[in-house]
Design an enzyme around this catalytic site. Structure first.
Site, short mmCIF file in Angstrom:
data_model
loop_
_atom_site.label_atom_id
_atom_site.label_comp_id
_atom_site.label_asym_id
_atom_site.label_seq_id
_atom_site.Cartn_x
_atom_site.Cartn_y
_atom_site.Cartn_z
N HIS A 20 -0.66 6.60 -13.10
CA HIS A 20 0.35 5.93 -12.27
C HIS A 20 -0.04 4.46 -12.05
O HIS A 20 -0.80 4.12 -11.14
CB HIS A 20 0.48 6.65 -10.92
CG HIS A 20 1.63 6.17 -10.08
ND1 HIS A 20 2.64 7.01 -9.63
CD2 HIS A 20 1.95 4.94 -9.62
CE1 HIS A 20 3.51 6.32 -8.93
NE2 HIS A 20 3.11 5.05 -8.89
N HIS A 22 1.90 0.44 -12.49
CA HIS A 22 3.11 -0.32 -12.83
C HIS A 22 2.73 -1.52 -13.68
O HIS A 22 1.92 -2.35 -13.26
CB HIS A 22 3.79 -0.80 -11.54
CG HIS A 22 4.36 0.32 -10.72
ND1 HIS A 22 5.70 0.65 -10.74
CD2 HIS A 22 3.78 1.21 -9.88
CE1 HIS A 22 5.92 1.68 -9.94
NE2 HIS A 22 4.77 2.04 -9.39
N ASP A 24 4.36 -4.20 -14.34
CA ASP A 24 4.65 -5.49 -13.71
C ASP A 24 3.85 -5.71 -12.43
O ASP A 24 3.95 -6.77 -11.81
CB ASP A 24 6.16 -5.65 -13.45
CG ASP A 24 6.76 -4.51 -12.69
OD1 ASP A 24 6.03 -3.53 -12.41
OD2 ASP A 24 7.95 -4.57 -12.34
N GLY A 189 11.14 2.65 -6.55
CA GLY A 189 11.89 1.85 -5.59
C GLY A 189 11.60 2.27 -4.17
O GLY A 189 10.69 3.05 -3.92
N HIS A 218 8.80 9.10 -7.91
CA HIS A 218 8.17 8.58 -6.69
C HIS A 218 8.81 9.32 -5.50
O HIS A 218 10.02 9.17 -5.27
CB HIS A 218 8.48 7.10 -6.50
CG HIS A 218 7.62 6.17 -7.31
ND1 HIS A 218 7.75 6.02 -8.66
CD2 HIS A 218 6.63 5.33 -6.92
CE1 HIS A 218 6.87 5.12 -9.08
NE2 HIS A 218 6.18 4.68 -8.05
N GLU A 221 6.14 9.17 -0.69
CA GLU A 221 5.14 8.10 -0.55
C GLU A 221 5.24 7.59 0.90
O GLU A 221 4.29 7.70 1.68
CB GLU A 221 5.43 6.98 -1.55
CG GLU A 221 4.48 5.79 -1.45
CD GLU A 221 4.85 4.66 -2.42
OE1 GLU A 221 5.98 4.65 -2.94
OE2 GLU A 221 3.99 3.78 -2.64
N HIS A 242 2.76 9.71 -5.84
CA HIS A 242 2.25 9.62 -4.46
C HIS A 242 2.34 10.98 -3.75
O HIS A 242 1.40 11.75 -3.81
CB HIS A 242 2.95 8.51 -3.66
CG HIS A 242 2.86 7.16 -4.32
ND1 HIS A 242 1.75 6.37 -4.20
CD2 HIS A 242 3.73 6.48 -5.11
CE1 HIS A 242 1.94 5.25 -4.89
NE2 HIS A 242 3.12 5.31 -5.46
N ASP A 300 -1.83 1.91 -9.21
CA ASP A 300 -0.47 1.51 -8.86
C ASP A 300 -0.12 0.07 -9.26
O ASP A 300 0.55 -0.16 -10.24
CB ASP A 300 -0.15 1.74 -7.38
CG ASP A 300 1.35 1.67 -7.11
OD1 ASP A 300 1.92 0.56 -7.12
OD2 ASP A 300 1.97 2.71 -6.92
O1 LIG Z 1 4.46 2.18 -4.75
C1 LIG Z 1 5.59 2.00 -5.22
N1 LIG Z 1 6.63 2.76 -4.79
C2 LIG Z 1 7.90 2.59 -5.28
N2 LIG Z 1 8.20 1.67 -6.19
C3 LIG Z 1 7.20 0.90 -6.63
C4 LIG Z 1 5.88 1.01 -6.18
N3 LIG Z 1 5.13 0.09 -6.79
C5 LIG Z 1 5.97 -0.60 -7.59
N4 LIG Z 1 7.21 -0.10 -7.49
C6 LIG Z 1 8.41 -0.52 -8.21
C7 LIG Z 1 9.44 -1.15 -7.32
C8 LIG Z 1 9.44 -2.59 -7.73
O2 LIG Z 1 10.62 -3.25 -7.51
C9 LIG Z 1 9.14 -2.39 -9.11
C10 LIG Z 1 8.73 -3.50 -9.87
O3 LIG Z 1 8.70 -2.94 -11.16
O4 LIG Z 1 8.07 -1.47 -9.07
#
Ligand SMILES: O=c1[nH]cnc2c1ncn2[C@H]1C[C@H](O)[C@@H](CO)O1
Length: 364
Positions: A20, A22, A24, A189, A218, A221, A242, A300
């Site tokens: 897990h 991301h 970006d 999101g 997700h 969380e 999460h 994350d």
């Molecule tokens: O921890 C998270 N929970 C939900 N969405 C997440 C989390 N970390 C990143 N994101 C998602 C929501 C952001 O807008 C997106 C960017 O790719 O990544």
């Protein structure tokens, strides 16, 4: 010294599996600065330190505030072919350096695009990079990285909770690029703003199940156990992103323990997003550990959390009392719950058993 990793020997100097993270949220600040300058896109700082002052943080905020951080730097990257390919390549390099031998990295193809995406994200002008080409470019970066750094990288494409109109395209991209790094669909999101699972998300997950595309969501969380229940019963998820708030519904928790549901936990993230109490002694993962639940440790969004996977392992050991045995078990669980085909999963497990000095018949 690597940011966030701290000093001294790694707390778990053995091969790791991460499920897990991301894409970006795992970009090198130097790369953001490079593309910001090259493309003339303003950023909140023009040195690594300056940029990190704005983008990273160390005291708990809310999930909503955490998610707002992405908007500070993503405009420098999104919509640019070289940038998208490069962040994928550098991501694999970063994970290899951290001792990860298998990683599933996730992202929203729409959030990195600037064409055939409505609305165009991050306040960009309309351009010519489509979500489909984003996936193609990320795949190239990941595959180049795999060849150069000798690790395995797969990807997960996510839908956004507040953007139901993207979801059916996401599942089509999963189908198009399956066997070409993409192994699963996710729903990400802000659960605080939108806990609802729109019909489009449900349809996308139905199609994913019908086509044998793996599923994670997700859920729980910051949201209620009901979000987890829906992810399991309606979206037919195979893993939970999460999921800490499952403990508020003991019957649901027992059911998921019985089903060996995998929880992708992210320790530092859980505290800095306000998902969990900052007192690690009260952390839900302690209960997961005591109950021998099926869960993994993950980073994350290391850029925003100013961390590496080492930070999460350090927290596990120093604040949650993890033993080396538990860290091995967590990685074996991650490999077992990975979205690799059976044969590759067994190869990955064999590598771990060998490196951990364990016999496969006696995995715990
Ligand atoms: O921890 C998270 N929970 C939900 N969405 C997440 C989390 N970390 C990143 N994101 C998602 C929501 C952001 O807008 C997106 C960017 O790719 O990544």
């Amino acid at each position: 010294m690597e940011r966030g990793a701290g000093q001294g020997a790694p707390v778990f100097d053995l091969p790791k599996v991460e499920l897990h993270v991301h894409l970006d949220g795992a970009i090198k600040p130097e790369t953001i600065l490079y593309f910001g300058k090259k493309r003339g896109i303003p950023l909140p700082g023009d040195t690594v330190e300056d940029l990190l002052q704005h983008v990273s943080y160390t005291e708990p905020l809310t999930l909503t505030q955490f998610l707002e951080k992405f908007a500070l730097y993503l405009p420098a990257i999104v919509g640019d072919r070289d940038a998208v390919r490069r962040i994928a390549y550098e991501f694999v390099e970063m994970k290899a350096k951290e001792g990860v031998i298998y990683v599933e990295v996730r992202y929203s193809p729409h959030l990195l695009a600037n064409c055939k995406v409505h609305p165009v994200p991050w306040g960009q002008e309309e351009g010519d990079l489509t979500p489909d080409e984003v996936v193609h470019l990320v795949n190239q970066g990941l595959q180049d990285g795999e060849r150069h750094f000798n690790i395995k990288a797969r990807s997960i494409l996510y839908c956004m909770r507040h953007m139901p109109n993207w979801s059916l395209e996401v599942v089509e991209l999963c189908k198009k690029y399956r066997n070409n790094t993409v192994v699963a669909i996710d729903l990400a999101g802000d659960e605080l703003l939108v806990a609802e699972t729109f019909p489009e998300h449900r349809k996308a997950y139905e199609e994913a199940e019908r086509c044998g595309i793996h599923r994670t969501v997700h859920a729980g969380e910051v949201g209620a156990p009901s979000v987890i229940k829906e992810a399991v019963n309606v979206l037919k998820t195979e893993r939970i992103g999460h999921g800490y708030h499952v403990l508020e519904d003991p019957a649901l928790y027992r059911e998921l323990l019985g089903r060996k549901m995998h929880f992708e936990t992210c320790l530092l993230c859980s505290v800095l997003t306000g998902a969990c109490d900052p007192d690690f002694r009260k952390h839900p993962v302690i209960q997961f550990m005591n109950d021998k639940a099926n869960y993994s440790l993950n980073s994350d969004s290391p850029l925003i959390l100013n961390s590496t996977i080492e930070t999460d392992y350090k927290i596990a050991k120093q604040f949650l009392g993890f033993t080396e045995e538990e860290l091995k078990r967590v990685n074996i669980n991650a490999a077992k719950s990975s979205f690799l085909p059976e044969k590759e999963k067994n190869e990955l497990l064999s590598k771990l058993y060998e490196a951990y000095g364990m016999v496969p018949d006696n995995p715990s």
